[in-house]
Scaffold this motif. Structure first.
Motif, PDB file in Angstrom:
ATOM      1  N   SER A   1     -49.687 -61.708  15.824  1.00  0.00           N
ATOM      2  CA  SER A   1     -49.497 -60.549  15.121  1.00  0.00           C
ATOM      3  C   SER A   1     -50.743 -59.796  15.248  1.00  0.00           C
ATOM      4  CB  SER A   1     -49.342 -60.673  13.677  1.00  0.00           C
ATOM      5  OG  SER A   1     -50.152 -61.865  13.113  1.00  0.00           O
ATOM      6  N   HIS A   2     -52.092 -60.563  15.521  1.00  0.00           N
ATOM      7  CA  HIS A   2     -53.435 -59.705  15.474  1.00  0.00           C
ATOM      8  C   HIS A   2     -53.725 -59.114  16.935  1.00  0.00           C
ATOM      9  CE1 HIS A   2     -53.584 -61.775  11.752  1.00  0.00           C
ATOM     10  NE2 HIS A   2     -54.231 -60.378  11.505  1.00  0.00           N
ATOM     11  N   THR A   3     -52.744 -58.979  17.803  1.00  0.00           N
ATOM     12  CA  THR A   3     -52.822 -58.337  19.101  1.00  0.00           C
ATOM     13  C   THR A   3     -53.310 -56.885  18.839  1.00  0.00           C
ATOM     14  OG1 THR A   3     -51.097 -59.873  19.853  1.00  0.00           O
ATOM     15  CG2 THR A   3     -51.816 -57.875  21.312  1.00  0.00           C
ATOM     16  N   PRO A   4     -53.129 -56.037  17.832  1.00  0.00           N
ATOM     17  CA  PRO A   4     -53.714 -54.660  17.832  1.00  0.00           C
ATOM     18  C   PRO A   4     -55.446 -54.796  17.674  1.00  0.00           C
ATOM     19  CG  PRO A   4     -51.855 -55.026  16.387  1.00  0.00           C
ATOM     20  CD  PRO A   4     -52.139 -56.176  16.787  1.00  0.00           C
ATOM     21  N   THR A   5     -55.980 -55.966  17.601  1.00  0.00           N
ATOM     22  CA  THR A   5     -57.327 -56.067  17.743  1.00  0.00           C
ATOM     23  C   THR A   5     -57.949 -55.156  18.933  1.00  0.00           C
ATOM     24  OG1 THR A   5     -57.468 -58.399  17.112  1.00  0.00           O
ATOM     25  CG2 THR A   5     -59.582 -57.613  17.807  1.00  0.00           C
ATOM     26  N   ALA A   6     -57.210 -54.995  19.989  1.00  0.00           N
ATOM     27  CA  ALA A   6     -57.563 -54.449  21.310  1.00  0.00           C
ATOM     28  C   ALA A   6     -57.456 -52.916  20.919  1.00  0.00           C
ATOM     29  CB  ALA A   6     -56.755 -54.786  22.319  1.00  0.00           C
ATOM     30  N   GLY A   7     -56.865 -52.501  20.035  1.00  0.00           N
ATOM     31  CA  GLY A   7     -56.899 -51.081  19.393  1.00  0.00           C
ATOM     32  C   GLY A   7     -58.183 -50.702  19.162  1.00  0.00           C
ATOM     33  N   GLY A   8     -59.329 -51.504  18.980  1.00  0.00           N
ATOM     34  CA  GLY A   8     -60.637 -51.228  18.915  1.00  0.00           C
ATOM     35  C   GLY A   8     -61.026 -50.288  19.970  1.00  0.00           C
ATOM     36  N   ILE A   9     -60.517 -50.388  21.216  1.00  0.00           N
ATOM     37  CA  ILE A   9     -61.015 -50.012  22.490  1.00  0.00           C
ATOM     38  C   ILE A   9     -60.046 -48.638  22.849  1.00  0.00           C
ATOM     39  CG2 ILE A   9     -59.844 -51.250  24.342  1.00  0.00           C
ATOM     40  CD1 ILE A   9     -62.793 -51.993  25.420  1.00  0.00           C
ATOM     41  N   GLY A  10     -59.078 -48.500  22.096  1.00  0.00           N
ATOM     42  CA  GLY A  10     -58.336 -47.486  22.444  1.00  0.00           C
ATOM     43  C   GLY A  10     -57.043 -47.648  23.487  1.00  0.00           C
ATOM     44  N   MET A  11     -56.561 -49.019  23.116  1.00  0.00           N
ATOM     45  CA  MET A  11     -55.322 -49.566  23.858  1.00  0.00           C
ATOM     46  C   MET A  11     -54.318 -49.424  22.834  1.00  0.00           C
ATOM     47  SD  MET A  11     -55.862 -53.131  25.591  1.00  0.00           S
ATOM     48  CE  MET A  11     -54.636 -53.282  27.218  1.00  0.00           C
ATOM     49  N   LEU A  12     -53.011 -49.324  23.228  1.00  0.00           N
ATOM     50  CA  LEU A  12     -51.967 -49.461  22.234  1.00  0.00           C
ATOM     51  C   LEU A  12     -51.509 -50.930  22.323  1.00  0.00           C
ATOM     52  CD1 LEU A  12     -50.054 -48.220  20.282  1.00  0.00           C
ATOM     53  CD2 LEU A  12     -48.328 -47.854  22.119  1.00  0.00           C
ATOM     54  N   ALA A  13     -52.081 -51.729  21.419  1.00  0.00           N
ATOM     55  CA  ALA A  13     -51.874 -53.021  21.299  1.00  0.00           C
ATOM     56  C   ALA A  13     -50.864 -53.809  20.257  1.00  0.00           C
ATOM     57  CB  ALA A  13     -53.240 -53.743  21.512  1.00  0.00           C
ATOM     58  N   ILE A  14     -49.650 -54.541  20.620  1.00  0.00           N
ATOM     59  CA  ILE A  14     -48.718 -54.496  19.493  1.00  0.00           C
ATOM     60  C   ILE A  14     -48.602 -56.054  19.434  1.00  0.00           C
ATOM     61  CG2 ILE A  14     -46.495 -53.760  18.663  1.00  0.00           C
ATOM     62  CD1 ILE A  14     -46.782 -51.313  20.434  1.00  0.00           C
ATOM     63  N   GLY A  15     -48.424 -56.649  18.261  1.00  0.00           N
ATOM     64  CA  GLY A  15     -47.963 -58.099  18.028  1.00  0.00           C
ATOM     65  C   GLY A  15     -46.432 -58.108  18.183  1.00  0.00           C
TER      66      GLY A  15
END
Ligand code: MIC
Ligand code: SF4
Length: 643
Positions: A120-134
């Protein structure tokens, strides 16, 4: 009208559906990640699809959750994942290389791309501007096979950051403030998008702390724009070529907007037992504590640990406090060692754990009975630490370090002298613990090794014509996946062994549930609102399915869990009138006539409670694809039949 960042990435990856909030859309997925606790099930299901090689740009299998190895089980799982990854074109991050989200951010994340992960914490990569979803593991398996990933087109919530953080106030305090404003359900159905002049004052790892805990808002994802700070981070990782600028258009439309003034933020803490139970540290100051844990995918970057090291340098922990530190990755760990900061941590009395999830998932370091534990983690659900009566507070690394020295909850802003942390211009790059997959030719001769802990994933059954069962269990609001399928050192080793795992299902709420469910053969669960919040573990659907649960009737569901229920053939019904929840009890005999027909084509069904002589209207909010999945008995059966 212009587009938000999330909409731009969605537009570039749209395979089906319309970009209208609330409608189902199918996305092309560029990258996938798995971790070991969910990974075995992902790869067993991927193997069942008979696709020889992944079709994504990049897929990585990490080992970071089950690293205690108190018996053969975890090592069996590691070996299985290592061999299956090599055979099918997946990179393998060996145990010791770090926590999936931290390593992925450092080594593979890229602005503008899509990533789904069985965590569920896959959105961590959103910090770099990626659409990251758990996502649920089966959804990840399908994406690895080149299939679309389906979500509900999200609303986009804007959080405008203004000002600059004061000394000893951290990125963790920003997300705790957002949790205080929005709550654990506030992000459901939404992507949280950060903007404003405050963004450029935050480094990529700080942004990642914020997007990481967007999971606790129930959000589909969280995302930052990519800018010069992003470029500098990628350059420091030797990956500048992955940089592209991505920002929202000036006239983009947001469904909701909030402003957070970084300058006025003070240290915050999430109090037991929910991440949105946020209070200012000034109100908790002086409370005696017994444990401090620093690390996890939320707060284990080099910057976080250099800050902690600078605060502990030359000091000794308070005698009542035990302190654990888990660096987020091998990169962080070696750099801490090389600059001497590790020595400062060790000398102060910290107990250094390997770079893995560790105490965050209850893998060791459980607090003492009734202990107060301050953790830089993201979840403080009841019992997750391994000690049922422990009181877990979620705090920043700054607050954690200050409190570890004082032995009481301490406000780090009162420490005086500001500490300047300089992260180096270049990170130490060494990917020697990331195994590359075999070539397609070599792959044929690789044998996937399955130790005795690897048991097949149980198969679902097509939806029945009608249902006549008992309410096996009734639970309240905000039930987490840690209630449904607890983790921790005793239970996690059985993630690849569903029959054994089933002995622990729902035991946090009712120790008798597994026995009763087995005895009754089939049943339903009655839940409150936000049922299934928390982790992406599909075991929270797979195991109830194994125990004969055919439907969950609830006031509302958390996103990933609802998708997992459907993937495993369990029907998620919502109560049309929430007050019916109070009229139906555990043990009641119920009937749902025309069940299959309802799943086939209706938005409603009627539950007759024979014990009470009443009936309740149920709602089914499903796309055509979801209906077909349920009718087939789950996503695996559906995918096989549509191949
Ligand atoms: C968690 O933080 O709860 C976990 C453990 O990382 C889970 C995945 C799992 O249960 O294996 C998650 O967040 O999805
Ligand atoms: Fe691991 Fe904890 Fe992060 Fe989950 S929340 S991935 S258990 S560190």
């Amino acid at each position: 009208m212009g587009y938000t960042i999330a909409e731009k990435i969605i537009k570039n990856h749209l395979l089906s559906g319309n970009m209208v909030a609330g409608e189902e859309i199918g996305l092309k997925i560029d990258q996938t990640l798995t971790q070991d606790a969910t990974g075995t099930a992902v790869y067993l299901q991927f193997e069942a699809m008979d696709i020889p090689r992944v079709k994504t740009e990049l897929s990585v299998a990490y080992i970071d959750h089950n690293t205690l190895q108190a018996g053969f089980e975890n090592a069996d799982d590691h070996r299985y994942i290592q061999t299956v990854a090599k055979k099918h074109g997946i990179r393998f991050s060996r145990p010791g290389n770090g926590i999936c989200h931290q390593v992925h951010l450092e080594r593979f994340s890229a602005p503008g791309k899509t990533l789904i992960g069985s965590d569920s914490h896959t959105p961590t990569a959103g910090g770099i501007g990626m659409l990251a979803i758990g996502a649920g593991g089966l959804d990840v398996a399908v994406a690895m096979g080149g299939g679309a990933y389906y979500i509900t087109m999200p609303r986009v919530i804007k959080i405008e950051l203004v000002g600059r953080l004061s000394p000893f106030v951290g990125a963790k305090d920003v997300i705790l403030e957002v949790l205080r404003i929005l709550g654990v359900k506030g992000g459901v159905g939404a992507v949280i998008e950060y903007s404003g002049e405050g963004v450029r004052t935050l480094s990529v790892p700080e942004r990642a702390t914020i997007t990481n805990m967007g999971a606790e808002l129930g959000a589909t994802s969280s995302i930052f724009p990519s800018d010069e700070v992003t470029r500098a981070f990628l350059k420091a990782e030797g990956r500048e070529e992955c940089f592209t600028e991505i920002k929202a258009d000036p006239d983009a439309y947001y469904h909701e907007s909030y402003t957070v003034d970084l300058s006025s933020l003070r240290p915050l803490a999430a109090c037991p037992h929910s991440p949105d139970n946020v209070k200012p540290v000034s109100e908790l100051k002086g409370m005696r504590i017994s444990q401090v844990c620093i690390g996890s995918c939320t707060n284990s970057s080099l910057r976080d640990l250099l800050t902690v090291a600078a605060m502990l340098k030359g000091k000794t922990l308070h005698p009542d406090v035990s302190l654990s530190i888990s660096p987020g990755s091998k990169q962080v760990y070696t750099m801490l060692a090389e600059c001497g900061a590790l020595a400062d941590l060790i000398s102060a009395g910290a107990r250094i754990l390997e770079c893995a999830c560790g105490p965050c998932i209850g893998m060791g370091f459980s607090p003492r009975s009734g202990g107060v534990s301050l953790r830089t983690f993201n979840r403080n659900f009841l019992g997750r630490s391994g000690t049922k009566d422990a009181e877990v507070y979620l705090v920043s690394p700054e607050c954690a370090a200050a409190s570890a020295i004082k032995g009481v909850f301490a406000d780090p802003t009162e420490l005086g002298e500001k500490i300047e942390i300089q992260t180096p211009e270049y990170f130490k790059i060494c990917d020697n613990l990331i195994d590359m997959p075999a070539t397609p030719e070599e792959a044929e001769s690789i044998t996937v090794e399955r130790g005795p802990n690897i048991k097949p994933v149980p198969k679902g059954e097509p939806t029945k014509e009608r249902l006549e069962v008992k309410v096996t269990l009734k639970v309240g609001d905000n039930i987490t996946t840690d209630h449904i399928m607890p983790a921790g050192a005793k239970i996690l080793p059985f993630r690849s062994n569903v029959p054994k795992l089933s002995e622990f299902c729902f035991t946090v709420c009712d120790p008798d549930f597994p026995r009763r469910a087995k005895e009754e053969g089939e049943g339903i669960i009655l839940g409150g609102s936000n049922y299934g919040q928390g982790s992406s573990r599909e075991h929270a659907a797979m195991v109830p399915q194994y125990l004969g649960i055919k439907a969950v009737v609830a006031k509302s569901f958390a996103r990933i869990h609802a998708a997992n229920l459907i993937n495993f053939g369990i029907i998620p019904f919502t109560l049309r009138d929430e007050s019916d929840y109070d009229r139906i009890d555990e043990g009641d005999s119920i009937v749902i006539e025309g069940l299959r027909e309802a799943v086939e084509q209706s938005d409603t069904a009627t539950l007759k409670d024979k014990t009470k002589g009443i009936s309740a209207e149920l709602t089914l909010n499903l796309s055509r694809r979801q209906r077909d999945i349920l009718l087939a008995g789950g996503l695996l059966a559906y995918t096989k039949s549509s191949q």
